[in-house]
Design a protein around this motif. Sequence first.
Motif, PDB file in Angstrom:
ATOM      1  N   ASP A 146     103.963 -73.117  51.982  1.00  0.00           N
ATOM      2  CA  ASP A 146     102.588 -73.079  52.493  1.00  0.00           C
ATOM      3  C   ASP A 146     102.239 -71.694  53.024  1.00  0.00           C
ATOM      4  N   ARG A 196     106.268 -70.083  46.436  1.00  0.00           N
ATOM      5  CA  ARG A 196     105.756 -71.334  45.878  1.00  0.00           C
ATOM      6  C   ARG A 196     106.366 -71.656  44.517  1.00  0.00           C
ATOM      7  N   GLU A 235      99.616 -83.700  44.952  1.00  0.00           N
ATOM      8  CA  GLU A 235      98.696 -83.765  46.091  1.00  0.00           C
ATOM      9  C   GLU A 235      99.171 -82.849  47.216  1.00  0.00           C
ATOM     10  N   ARG A 236     100.501 -82.835  47.415  1.00  0.00           N
ATOM     11  CA  ARG A 236     101.062 -81.995  48.495  1.00  0.00           C
ATOM     12  C   ARG A 236     100.862 -80.509  48.225  1.00  0.00           C
ATOM     13  N   THR A 237     100.852 -80.128  46.971  1.00  0.00           N
ATOM     14  CA  THR A 237     100.770 -78.701  46.625  1.00  0.00           C
ATOM     15  C   THR A 237      99.379 -78.283  46.144  1.00  0.00           C
ATOM     16  N   ALA A 238      98.421 -79.201  46.174  1.00  0.00           N
ATOM     17  CA  ALA A 238      97.081 -78.909  45.635  1.00  0.00           C
ATOM     18  C   ALA A 238      96.413 -77.732  46.333  1.00  0.00           C
ATOM     19  N   ALA A 239      96.676 -77.581  47.629  1.00  0.00           N
ATOM     20  CA  ALA A 239      96.039 -76.497  48.397  1.00  0.00           C
ATOM     21  C   ALA A 239      96.522 -75.109  47.982  1.00  0.00           C
ATOM     22  N   TRP A 240      97.599 -75.049  47.209  1.00  0.00           N
ATOM     23  CA  TRP A 240      98.132 -73.761  46.773  1.00  0.00           C
ATOM     24  C   TRP A 240      97.322 -73.146  45.633  1.00  0.00           C
ATOM     25  N   ASP A 241      96.490 -73.943  44.990  1.00  0.00           N
ATOM     26  CA  ASP A 241      95.712 -73.448  43.852  1.00  0.00           C
ATOM     27  C   ASP A 241      94.585 -72.524  44.293  1.00  0.00           C
TER      28      ASP A 241
END
Length: 203
Positions: A157, A163, A197-203
């Motif tokens: 994060d 990542r 869903e957990r990693t969606a904010a990394w996009d």
Amino acid sequence: MRTTKEIAEQIVAREGGYVNDPDDPGGATKFGVTLHTMRRLGIDLTGDGQVTSADVAQLSHRQAVDIFLEHYFKRPGIDNLPAQIQASVFDMHVNAGANAVKILQRLLVEMGHSVQVDGIIGSETSRAANAAQKATQNFLNDAYGIARRNYYYSLADVRPKSRKYARRRDGGKGGWIVRAEEFISAKYHLSAQKHQERTAAWD
């Protein structure tokens, strides 16, 4: 139950050969042994008075296993923890150093035990871990593995360059997550959707 040597052999096999990834803060790595570790231990295999990536490249499979057994299992006192969690803590200690122990200590604090979060396995941590193991009827290993997985996600994060270790290019689970889940019961593995869903904010 796997022996300590078998665990070390599996770690070496999992880590693979020589890699020098500029995004890896540990520097050049072979069999999971980093340049940083070899400098800390003063392992000069070329005999030129310096410890460089050339020394990492010369590291043998046997030497790597011995380094892990001595410096990542015996000296940290992982053998004083409950047998059921030793493999996971050992594997994490190779990957993340003292943070492996801090993850366990934070978990023990959350479970109501009085433990100092200092990354050191002393009598206090050992007693608390063994008490938690008995009280949770062997759930401690899964709880530790889940906490370990959460640590990897949290690290990614805040460090975008890391990542790629937690999420593959196709969006699937990266090596860090797969590694953590090897020590978690299948029923606690994240589904592909939950991982996305957990990693969606990394996009």
